[in-house]
Scaffold this motif. Structure first.
Motif, mmCIF file in Angstrom:
data_model
loop_
_atom_site.group_PDB
_atom_site.id
_atom_site.type_symbol
_atom_site.label_atom_id
_atom_site.label_comp_id
_atom_site.label_asym_id
_atom_site.label_seq_id
_atom_site.Cartn_x
_atom_site.Cartn_y
_atom_site.Cartn_z
ATOM 1 N N ALA A 1 0.832 -1.204 0.000
ATOM 2 C CA ALA A 1 0.000 0.000 0.000
ATOM 3 C C ALA A 1 0.864 1.251 0.000
ATOM 4 O O ALA A 1 1.935 1.303 0.629
ATOM 5 C CB ALA A 1 -0.924 0.005 1.207
ATOM 6 N N ALA A 2 0.389 2.267 -0.715
ATOM 7 C CA ALA A 2 1.123 3.518 -0.802
ATOM 8 C C ALA A 2 1.261 4.147 0.580
ATOM 9 O O ALA A 2 0.420 3.967 1.457
ATOM 10 C CB ALA A 2 0.399 4.480 -1.750
ATOM 11 N N SER A 3 2.334 4.877 0.795
ATOM 12 C CA SER A 3 2.567 5.566 2.060
ATOM 13 C C SER A 3 2.840 7.046 1.785
ATOM 14 O O SER A 3 3.774 7.374 1.033
ATOM 15 C CB SER A 3 3.746 4.936 2.798
ATOM 16 N N PRO A 4 2.037 7.951 2.367
ATOM 17 C CA PRO A 4 0.865 7.683 3.208
ATOM 18 C C PRO A 4 -0.258 7.032 2.394
ATOM 19 O O PRO A 4 -0.282 7.147 1.165
ATOM 20 C CB PRO A 4 0.471 9.069 3.703
ATOM 21 N N ALA B 1 -23.787 2.341 -3.089
ATOM 22 C CA ALA B 1 -22.684 1.513 -2.607
ATOM 23 C C ALA B 1 -21.379 2.131 -3.077
ATOM 24 O O ALA B 1 -21.214 2.413 -4.267
ATOM 25 C CB ALA B 1 -22.812 0.084 -3.131
ATOM 26 N N VAL B 2 -20.444 2.336 -2.148
ATOM 27 C CA VAL B 2 -19.170 2.971 -2.463
ATOM 28 C C VAL B 2 -18.049 1.988 -2.156
ATOM 29 O O VAL B 2 -17.847 1.595 -0.996
ATOM 30 C CB VAL B 2 -18.964 4.264 -1.655
ATOM 31 N N ALA B 3 -17.330 1.567 -3.199
ATOM 32 C CA ALA B 3 -16.183 0.683 -3.030
ATOM 33 C C ALA B 3 -14.955 1.514 -2.694
ATOM 34 O O ALA B 3 -14.728 2.569 -3.288
ATOM 35 C CB ALA B 3 -15.945 -0.125 -4.303
ATOM 36 N N VAL B 4 -14.165 1.032 -1.737
ATOM 37 C CA VAL B 4 -12.957 1.730 -1.293
ATOM 38 C C VAL B 4 -11.787 0.761 -1.416
ATOM 39 O O VAL B 4 -11.784 -0.294 -0.774
ATOM 40 C CB VAL B 4 -13.094 2.212 0.167
ATOM 41 N N ALA B 5 -10.791 1.102 -2.247
ATOM 42 C CA ALA B 5 -9.654 0.213 -2.480
ATOM 43 C C ALA B 5 -8.352 0.979 -2.285
ATOM 44 O O ALA B 5 -8.176 2.066 -2.844
ATOM 45 C CB ALA B 5 -9.704 -0.364 -3.896
ATOM 46 N N PRO B 6 -7.416 0.430 -1.508
ATOM 47 C CA PRO B 6 -6.140 1.124 -1.307
ATOM 48 C C PRO B 6 -5.290 1.100 -2.570
ATOM 49 O O PRO B 6 -5.299 0.115 -3.326
ATOM 50 C CB PRO B 6 -5.478 0.318 -0.191
ATOM 51 N N LEU B 7 -4.557 2.181 -2.806
ATOM 52 C CA LEU B 7 -3.598 2.202 -3.908
ATOM 53 C C LEU B 7 -2.370 1.391 -3.518
ATOM 54 O O LEU B 7 -1.815 1.568 -2.419
ATOM 55 C CB LEU B 7 -3.194 3.634 -4.248
ATOM 56 N N LEU B 8 -1.954 0.492 -4.405
ATOM 57 C CA LEU B 8 -0.798 -0.352 -4.182
ATOM 58 C C LEU B 8 0.318 0.076 -5.114
ATOM 59 O O LEU B 8 0.093 0.294 -6.308
ATOM 60 C CB LEU B 8 -1.155 -1.823 -4.436
#
Length: 432
Positions: free
Chosen positions: A283-286, A321-328
């Protein structure tokens, strides 16, 4: 498949009662479930220790060859429990009318329990309170049981709102439609071609800013209920439930505002209680996130903190419905896996992710996605992928290259994932 049979109840005021079959899908299997729909139909059979076991056996036996189970909605009399035969089918029955302490302590044979009053298709005022009750009761009940949000009708004025609520609930998804009266376009947003569902990993619960809001009566609050998915994504359901509630004086559901105004809220990654420790190592930081509104078809990238999010505006009775996905991070590029964008729980299609950076220092890499289902897959990519390939579960040989589209302005990458027999596959997104 369709099944219906008549059961003639003994005792005063009996008569033939129809028992309809409802579509029932949970986890990785599709089931059919029948339910005695008339109020009091079960009570017409004297629930004594002498009559209950034969009744239970008679009810289960016709369905033994089929993936069907009739749920036991009311606990049997105490004297009869020791005489009950082992449940002939799996899964065990769900429990209803069970929130009292004595019932919670007796849940030894099942961990599935209803968390609301019934879904009343002929009482429009009950629709919003039903969803609110499910969400708020799950705050407590989800620590003890798998919450069940009850059935609904796919042909109903509030069908889409109930469908989104069930898809994101983390529990079973089932409808009690009249035979032949179905909205298949709606059902396809819930159920994969093999009959399975994209079930969320936990139990849907209200976001912190909704815990002490009156989402039924205050005229300004939307309900937000969040859940997680197995592949690291999250999902938030937003519901406009203002206008009706349970009236303690009238002792019934009551419409207190016939025309609630449209309301808006901001959905943020922070609405999901899953912490940063649960993020993928790549996952991206931050942390940054891609957010996708399933009905609105809007894709955006936001930060993980503060008030950064997407705005959702709903008319009375609507849901989103809201999908939330972390940037990798994949080398010098990034990708966020939304999932099957034509399903209400898009991210439920992502089961796991493996990111491999190129060893030659080129800044490239691959993102290998273990997934379920078929259809349009959406990912946010910082740059256009160099290739997208697909391999069915257990398939030998080289992966099959797939055509994809990429929109540089939004970062949206769409690819059509083929169907496999077991609905399992690996999708490989490569960057140079």
């Amino acid at each position: 498949m369709g099944v219906a049979h008549d059961c003639r109840a003994g005792g005063g005021g009996g008569g033939a009662r129809k028992v309809f079959v409802a579509l029932f899908a949970t986890c990785d299997c599709a089931l059919w479930m029948h339910y005695a729909v008339r109020r009091g139909s079960c009570a017409l059979m004297p629930p004594t220790h002498a009559t209950f076991p034969p009744f239970l056996i008679h009810t289960h036996t016709p369905f033994a060859p089929c993936p069907v189970f009739p749920p036991l909605l009311v606990p049997p009399p105490k004297k009869s429990r020791s005489r009950l035969p082992p449940p002939p089918l799996h899964p065990p029955p769900l429990t209803c009318r069970c929130h009292s302490t004595e019932n919670l302590y007796r849940m030894t044979n099942t961990a599935v329990a209803r968390v609301s009053d019934d879904f009343y298709p002929r009482e429009p005022a009950s629709s919003s309170p039903h969803i609110a009750a499910c969400a708020y009761n799950s705050v407590f009940m989800s620590a003890l049981v798998q919450p069940d949000w009850d059935m609904f009708h796919s042909m109903h004025p509030s069908a889409e709102t109930h469908a989104i609520a069930r898809a994101l609930s983390g529990g079973a998804v089932y409808v009690s439609d009249k035979p032949g009266d179905h909205d298949f376009a709606l059902l396809r947003l819930l159920v994969l071609p093999d009959g399975s569902t994209l079930r969320a990993a936990g139990a849907a619960r209200p976001s912190r800013d909704c815990l002490f809001a009156d989402v039924l009566r205050d005229g300004r609050s939307l309900l937000k209920a969040w859940n997680t998915n197995r592949g690291g994504g999250r999902v938030v359901g937003v519901y406009h439930l203002q206008g009706s509630s349970w009236d303690r004086t009238r002792r019934k559901f009551h419409v207190h505002d016939a025309a609630p105004r449209a309301l808006a809220t901001t959905v943020q990654p922070a609405d999901c209680e899953a912490g940063a420790a649960e993020l993928h190592p790549a996952a991206a930081s931050p942390p940054r996130y891609a957010m996708y509104t399933v009905r609105g078809k809007a894709l955006a990238v936001v930060g993980g903190g503060g008030r950064d999010g997407v705005r959702v505006e709903l008319a009375a009775g609507e849901a989103e419905a809201v999908a939330v996905a972390p940037l990798l991070d994949v080398g010098s590029s990034s990708v966020a896996l939304i999932g099957l964008c034509d399903m209400y729980n898009s991210g439920g299609a992502v089961l796991g992710v493996d990111v491999v950076a190129s060893s030659n220092g080129s800044g490239g890499g691959t993102c290998n996605v273990s997934m379920r289902g078929c259809g349009r897959f959406l990912a946010h990519c910082s740059v256009a992928p160099s290739s997208v390939a697909w391999r069915g579960n257990g398939q030998s040989g080289a992966p099959t290259a797939l055509e994809f589209t990429y929109d540089a302005s939004s970062g949206a990458m769409h690819v059509e994932v083929p169907r496999t027999d077991d609905m399992r596959a690996t999708l490989t997104i490569a960057f140079d």
